[in-house]
Design an enzyme around this catalytic site. Sequence first.
Site, PDB file in Angstrom:
ATOM      1  N   SER D  46       0.972  -1.114  -0.093  1.00 24.01           N
ATOM      2  CA  SER D  46      -0.001  -0.105   0.063  1.00 24.01           C
ATOM      3  C   SER D  46       1.063   1.112   0.078  1.00 24.01           C
ATOM      4  O   SER D  46       1.629   1.441   0.849  1.00 24.01           O
ATOM      5  CB  SER D  46      -0.938  -0.009   1.292  1.00 24.01           C
ATOM      6  OG  SER D  46      -1.951   0.941   1.165  1.00 24.01           O
ATOM      7  N   GLU D  47       0.687   2.069  -0.977  1.00 19.85           N
ATOM      8  CA  GLU D  47       1.732   2.921  -1.383  1.00 19.85           C
ATOM      9  C   GLU D  47       1.878   4.051  -0.131  1.00 19.85           C
ATOM     10  O   GLU D  47       2.895   4.961  -0.146  1.00 19.85           O
ATOM     11  CB  GLU D  47       1.476   3.619  -2.450  1.00 19.85           C
ATOM     12  CG  GLU D  47       0.487   4.478  -2.632  1.00 19.85           C
ATOM     13  CD  GLU D  47      -0.837   3.931  -3.462  1.00 19.85           C
ATOM     14  OE1 GLU D  47      -0.805   2.626  -3.346  1.00 19.85           O
ATOM     15  OE2 GLU D  47      -1.709   4.470  -4.221  1.00 19.85           O
ATOM     16  N   ASN D  48       0.907   4.131   0.978  1.00 19.44           N
ATOM     17  CA  ASN D  48       0.973   5.265   2.037  1.00 19.44           C
ATOM     18  C   ASN D  48       2.180   4.498   3.212  1.00 19.44           C
ATOM     19  O   ASN D  48       2.237   5.397   3.985  1.00 19.44           O
ATOM     20  CB  ASN D  48      -0.223   5.416   2.583  1.00 19.44           C
ATOM     21  CG  ASN D  48      -0.890   4.411   3.084  1.00 19.44           C
ATOM     22  OD1 ASN D  48      -0.829   3.029   2.190  1.00 19.44           O
ATOM     23  ND2 ASN D  48      -1.671   4.231   4.128  1.00 19.44           N
ATOM     24  N   SER D  88       8.461   4.123   0.281  1.00 19.40           N
ATOM     25  CA  SER D  88       7.265   3.579  -0.468  1.00 19.40           C
ATOM     26  C   SER D  88       7.476   3.692  -1.772  1.00 19.40           C
ATOM     27  O   SER D  88       7.467   2.835  -2.608  1.00 19.40           O
ATOM     28  CB  SER D  88       6.180   3.780   0.113  1.00 19.40           C
ATOM     29  OG  SER D  88       4.984   3.291  -0.491  1.00 19.40           O
TER      30      SER D  88
END
Lengths: 233, 233, 220, 220
Positions: D46-48, D88
């Site tokens: 999850s890119e967060n 990320s």
Amino acid sequence: MINKTVHHAADALHDITDGMTLLLGGFGLCGIPENCIRELVRKGVTNLTCISNNAGVDDFGIGMLLRNRQVAKMIASYVGENAEFERQLLSGELEVELVPQGTLATRCLAAGYGMPAVFTPAGVGTEVAEGKEVRRFHGRDYLMEMAFDADFALVKAWKGDTAGNLIYRMTARNFNPVMAMAGKITVAEVEELVEAGTLDPDQIHTPGIYVHRIFQGVDYEKRIEQRTVRQKA
Amino acid sequence: MINKTVHHAADALHDITDGMTLLLGGFGLCGIPENCIRELVRKGVTNLTCISNNAGVDDFGIGMLLRNRQVAKMIASYVGENAEFERQLLSGELEVELVPQGTLATRCLAAGYGMPAVFTPAGVGTEVAEGKEVRRFHGRDYLMEMAFDADFALVKAWKGDTAGNLIYRMTARNFNPVMAMAGKITVAEVEELVEAGTLDPDQIHTPGIYVHRIFQGVDYEKRIEQRTVRQKA
Amino acid sequence: MMLDKNGIAKRIAREISDGYYVNLGIGIPTLVANYIPNDIHVVLQSENGLLGMGAFPIEGEEDPDLINAGKQTITMQPGAAVFDSAMSFGMIRSQKVDLTILGAMEVSEYGDIANWKIPGKMVKGMGGAMDLVASAKRIIVAMQQVNKAGESKLLPECSLPLTGVRCINRIVTEMAVFEVDTEAGGFRLLERAPGVSVEEIRNATAGKFIAAGDEPEMVL
Amino acid sequence: MMLDKNGIAKRIAREISDGYYVNLGIGIPTLVANYIPNDIHVVLQSENGLLGMGAFPIEGEEDPDLINAGKQTITMQPGAAVFDSAMSFGMIRSQKVDLTILGAMEVSEYGDIANWKIPGKMVKGMGGAMDLVASAKRIIVAMQQVNKAGESKLLPECSLPLTGVRCINRIVTEMAVFEVDTEAGGFRLLERAPGVSVEEIRNATAGKFIAAGDEPEMVL
């Protein structure tokens, strides 16, 4: 969870061949991948390009690879602890590229973060700048330095899990996290290998996505280079 | 140890004035500096440039500053949760620069690491590339993106110590560490402030050198934007 | 009376202010830590990845995982933080470190410094020195004013390969404290070691020497 | 029979191999997680700032500090790791993520994608989509073949502002699976939804359509 575990150094390094470029973690003898270096000596692969902050001492660390004439080129920032290194360098047996320490770290970071090049003021106006693009930002000159492109990264962590997540201990961290990110294949040796789910996700220094193979090392010597102490008050 | 403690948000933000550029940590409403935002609303400083991944929702987070017309320019990657934002944008009251999320993070990193510019492929061939230098490395195009230059960074951590060291919790980490590095003055609010020496030096996410002022926040709402659940099996 | 290494370190310690983050190089700079007054709060950065470097460990408590940039065993202060090499030089490059103290083989009257290489003789490498001198807000050089052959190391220009260009602000030697004029060029005398005359210092300075003649003795 | 959203997600799940790190976008891509076979090991990014994203939490166990890139409350799998936004996107940019699945408003026959802006109407922003499409090793688009007005979204060229150029490899719609020829241009039909004819798909494809005519039905 993707399992990254291999049995030992020989498994982890089975496809390292002559002429490859290796990133090796550690600062001096602190936090170096002892098991991997021993295995490289045992395998006898030659003509290596080694990228590491230091070159070990005569009989330990990368010094063992140098003594064994396995290294064709060394990329480092400081090599002052190694007489055999100096001999090979002055005799022309060994090619050496000296790189400012921060530039070395940042070229690893660039590789790990997918940035082809970075700008740093280190070395502007010195022989390190020869052949490099100089660029001025906000009235100040910077060198453009290229990301490393290495076949393998060999790093050492304190703890690791089967998913490849790594935790380092004190200043044995040093170059290990940035090199772990920079290898096409990254091998991690750890003092203690635990099951995935054991480590706190908030405390992982290197996420497992950057680690392709992990194993629990044996027989760590952890040699101290400069033992300095004070007397009990 | 250098003590970075201040009493509360009002102390920490006393010298923020109209027209300044602020970095605000958080992703959506997760990990936002609630106390600092409340204090900005209370102070009523205006004409701010706010750099943050999102713009909050209508009545919480940066949305409160928007509603109060304190923001002249917003630099963000995603602003879709905020109707007031959209209204001000379409009416021309608010200037907006939309930046790819990874570019936003990396422009913070660049500032924190003293790199004036970085290269990223994000946005090549799109309107994001307009006016920017495109450069080819190894057969691939990259945009040159500039480091942010912000007067203040306002971040939120889980725990912090009096030396300014910060630890974040789960995905409330997000942009906070990179923004903490990027502010000329960095203010950290934490849920729990402890004495220096309490936190494990190996587990610090943001070293205190990057934090100029720290205080223990109060009344955290920690609003959830999208509550998604499953039934117990 | 010429200062010894500890004297130089002691004088340099007076340049450190409350709240400073300081990077100390190898050699004389390391000794500076011993003379930082107890009533100011200073954090030492070690570029191998530590803020809050403490004293050497008590014998028997050395830890091979805890060293400084000189590879010496050390301890950590309360409030210390560990980080990787990229972040370490990140904070150096972004000028979060207030003061860098390091040694030199030669300094030029424009503040150029050479301290990493003697062609054909010594190839130890620059370590972190090039990064530090290129980025530091303020740099103090701790060095001997003359080499073993009696030749001045404060030169019109450096003869050895450079570490950095126009970056040295201040020099403390066994004889004197200098401010370097990196614009017009010149070693401006600020203080003399106790009992050392302006003329003696002038004679040991090969580069442009600037003095009013009434420079005070150091307070140590 | 046209696929519904879950059908599209189910078909896409078959593109995921053992050992993949996968980034799932908002919308249909999120549903893909429900159809990953139990016998393969996959890690969701999850890119967060999370690797090892798990299912939604059990009611009452939501944690405001644990969300995905769609701001939904989630859980973590054993072996998860948390990191900051720079790392990320660092791992995305350095192609450590094997597969990206995301939605689109339009795709061109050369693999250009538009999914972030409708001028004058919608200004939500690109979020991480521009980074993902510019860097991902392999991208699958999950989308409807036609919009609400019945117009094809598979176009000769995109009419909306682009998210990325020549980056889409594969498209799964309610009607078909396509491979995109980013060199010569063209939507190459690979599979048909059960009961949907090649002609129906051709009629719903505005860009260059390539089919042999004997393309099989999907196995779901």
